[in-house]
Design an enzyme around this catalytic site. Structure first.
Site, mmCIF file in Angstrom:
data_model
loop_
_atom_site.group_PDB
_atom_site.id
_atom_site.type_symbol
_atom_site.label_atom_id
_atom_site.label_comp_id
_atom_site.label_asym_id
_atom_site.label_seq_id
_atom_site.Cartn_x
_atom_site.Cartn_y
_atom_site.Cartn_z
ATOM 1 N N PHE A 122 0.884 -1.285 -0.085
ATOM 2 C CA PHE A 122 0.083 0.025 -0.116
ATOM 3 C C PHE A 122 0.814 1.244 -0.176
ATOM 4 O O PHE A 122 1.614 1.328 0.943
ATOM 5 C CB PHE A 122 -1.009 0.009 1.249
ATOM 6 C CG PHE A 122 -1.783 1.107 1.331
ATOM 7 C CD1 PHE A 122 -2.852 1.194 0.105
ATOM 8 C CD2 PHE A 122 -1.576 2.174 2.038
ATOM 9 C CE1 PHE A 122 -3.833 2.447 0.076
ATOM 10 C CE2 PHE A 122 -2.502 3.605 2.032
ATOM 11 C CZ PHE A 122 -3.413 3.589 1.213
ATOM 12 N N ASP A 207 9.449 2.751 1.688
ATOM 13 C CA ASP A 207 8.094 3.312 2.047
ATOM 14 C C ASP A 207 8.103 2.967 3.676
ATOM 15 O O ASP A 207 7.550 1.901 4.056
ATOM 16 C CB ASP A 207 6.811 2.754 1.368
ATOM 17 C CG ASP A 207 5.471 3.577 1.897
ATOM 18 O OD1 ASP A 207 5.608 3.817 2.956
ATOM 19 O OD2 ASP A 207 4.776 3.452 1.025
ATOM 20 N N LYS A 236 2.999 9.319 8.561
ATOM 21 C CA LYS A 236 2.053 8.849 9.834
ATOM 22 C C LYS A 236 2.399 9.493 11.030
ATOM 23 O O LYS A 236 1.982 10.250 11.791
ATOM 24 C CB LYS A 236 1.712 7.442 9.887
ATOM 25 C CG LYS A 236 0.812 7.106 8.492
ATOM 26 C CD LYS A 236 0.410 5.665 8.914
ATOM 27 C CE LYS A 236 -0.808 5.378 7.867
ATOM 28 N NZ LYS A 236 -0.402 4.915 6.566
HETATM 29 C C1 LIG Z 1 -0.748 5.081 5.255
HETATM 30 C C2 LIG Z 1 0.310 4.598 4.221
HETATM 31 C C3 LIG Z 1 0.394 5.626 3.057
HETATM 32 C C4 LIG Z 1 -0.384 6.721 2.548
HETATM 33 O O1 LIG Z 1 -0.416 7.556 3.819
HETATM 34 P P1 LIG Z 1 -1.377 9.171 3.614
HETATM 35 O O2 LIG Z 1 -0.992 9.602 4.603
HETATM 36 O O3 LIG Z 1 -2.623 8.180 4.013
HETATM 37 O O4 LIG Z 1 -1.418 9.381 2.319
HETATM 38 C C5 LIG Z 1 1.526 5.048 1.981
HETATM 39 N N1 LIG Z 1 2.100 3.965 2.524
HETATM 40 C C6 LIG Z 1 2.185 3.264 3.600
HETATM 41 C C7 LIG Z 1 2.892 2.121 3.746
HETATM 42 C C8 LIG Z 1 1.053 3.701 4.663
HETATM 43 O O5 LIG Z 1 0.860 2.698 5.428
#
Ligand SMILES: *Cc1c(COP(=O)(O)O)cnc(C)c1O
Length: 387
Positions: A122, A207, A236
């Site tokens: 994701f 990421d 986050k």
């Molecule tokens: C939550 C998340 C995102 C997206 O972050 P947003 O602030 O919601 O755009 C991207 N990559 C990972 C691994 C995530 O957990």
């Protein structure tokens, strides 16, 4: 009828207050928050370090344009990149934006188009980040994706070696897939990733939006591994609830993101940077993360022990305070039961109950949560046996 687009399947509870791991709803009922707003409130609700920074900076200056120098951004960048492979930061407001920056930077720097990502990953909801994401449900209905993402099976070194070629700009991965169901990358796979990137001059993007800022017991999850990434993205946990994201990169990428090449209005405002700085000063300080590691191990061991003989539980995995309990039944049904019993968790992937308490969670709270989980899963086991 709600006046909101129904983009979220919201639970029928609205919170009014929070302190530490505790949330209190509008009726005064209290809950243990093992979601941290999905890995956001890593210091717990109302932590005084970001709170004081917010108050102090709020009195001084909220926003100036990125047309001007920004001392707080510089200071936050220095803390984020200290003792890492990274030398530079670009600030934005969310995870998806950080990944957009990483994707743009990798393409522009290499002059190549293909980016390799993985199934169950994701990476966010904007168009390129959505295209990078390895989950069909995220993309349904949005037409053709940005085309240059090759989405491979995760932990499959052979598939990676077959796909990585002279047109590949970057490999982008989560060291532990979060939304996908707390799926750790295997060490042998990461070795193959690093090797193929080194050999073919492919950029490695990690990421760390969910795993970063201490969540797994280290500042960044790649620090548990042999990886030396070129780029990392965080968001986050960086603002403890105040929106801020960042892309970190190695020094040789500097010229690629020269003046005018990328930007954002809000990114790294003095207010956001002051809060982010207070967060990382707290989490990155000596001793804080060894405590996270210990309490994460405690939670893992207690879960393994207490749930060992429950056939509803298939596997428990994760690192630090990012833990998934894979079940044989729907995680969202279990999450609803846990909510009724006063424990907030987040489902992930298929059938995984994800636990992400604040890094400040106490041993008492851990015990209480494990008791609740044990009780609810016992009930599920009995239900299973009678049906
Ligand atoms: C939550 C998340 C995102 C997206 O972050 P947003 O602030 O919601 O755009 C991207 N990559 C990972 C691994 C995530 O957990």
């Amino acid at each position: 009828m709600s006046s909101l687009f129904p983009t979220y399947a919201r639970k029928p509870v609205s919170f009014a207050e929070g302190k530490g791991t505790t949330l209190i709803d509008e009726n005064g009922k209290s809950y243990l928050d093992f979601t941290s707003g999905i890995a956001v409130v890593n210091l717990g609700h109302g932590h005084e370090a970001p709170l004081n920074a917010l108050k102090e900076q709020g009195e001084k200056l909220w926003h100036v344009s990125n047309l001007f120098e920004n001392t707080l951004q510089e200071e936050l960048a220095a803390i984020l990149t200290q003792n890492t492979p990274f030398d530079l930061a670009f600030f934005c407001n969310s995870g998806a934006e950080a990944n957009e920056a990483a994707i743009k930077l990798a393409k522009k720097h290499t002059g190549k188009n293909k980016i390799i990502t993985f199934q169950q990953s994701f990476h966010g909801r904007t168009f390129a980040a959505m295209s990078a994401t390895g989950q069909e449900k995220i993309k349904a209905g949005y037409g053709p994706m940005v085309s240059e993402f090759a989405i491979l099976p995760f932990n499959d070194s052979e598939a990676l070696l077959n796909e990585a070629d002279e047109n590949t700009a970057a490999v982008m991965l989560e060291v532990i897939q979060g939304e996908g169901g707390i799926i750790p990358a295997e060490p042998a796979f990461l070795e193959a990733v690093q090797e193929v990137c080194d050999e073919k001059g492919i950029l490695l993007i990690v990421d760390e939006i969910q795993t970063g800022i201490g969540r797994t017991g280290k500042r960044y999850a790649y620090e548990h591994t042999i990886l030396t990434p070129d780029i990392a993205t965080v968001a986050k946990g960086l603002g403890n609830g105040y929106p801020i994201g960042a892309m970190l990169g190695k020094s040789y990428l500097r010229e690629t993101f020269g003046p005018g090449s990328h930007g954002t209005t809000f990114g790294g405002s003095p207010l956001a940077s002051a809060v982010g700085k207070a967060v990382v000063q707290t989490i990155f300080q000596e001793g804080f993360l060894s405590n996270t590691e210990n309490i994460g191990n405690l939670l893992m061991n207690m879960l393994q022990e207490e749930l060992a003989d429950n056939p509803v539980v298939r596997e428990i995995r994760g690192k630090g305070l990012l833990i998934g309990i894979e079940c044989t039944i729907s995680a969202s049904a279990i999450a609803d039961e846990l909510l009724n019993s006063g424990l907030l968790v987040v489902p992930a992937g298929t059938n995984v109950i994800r636990l992400l308490p604040p890094l400040t969670v106490t041993i008492e709270e851990i015990k209480q949560a494990v008791e609740t989980i044990k009780m609810v899963l016992e009930k599920q086991r009995t239900l299973q046996q009678t049906t």
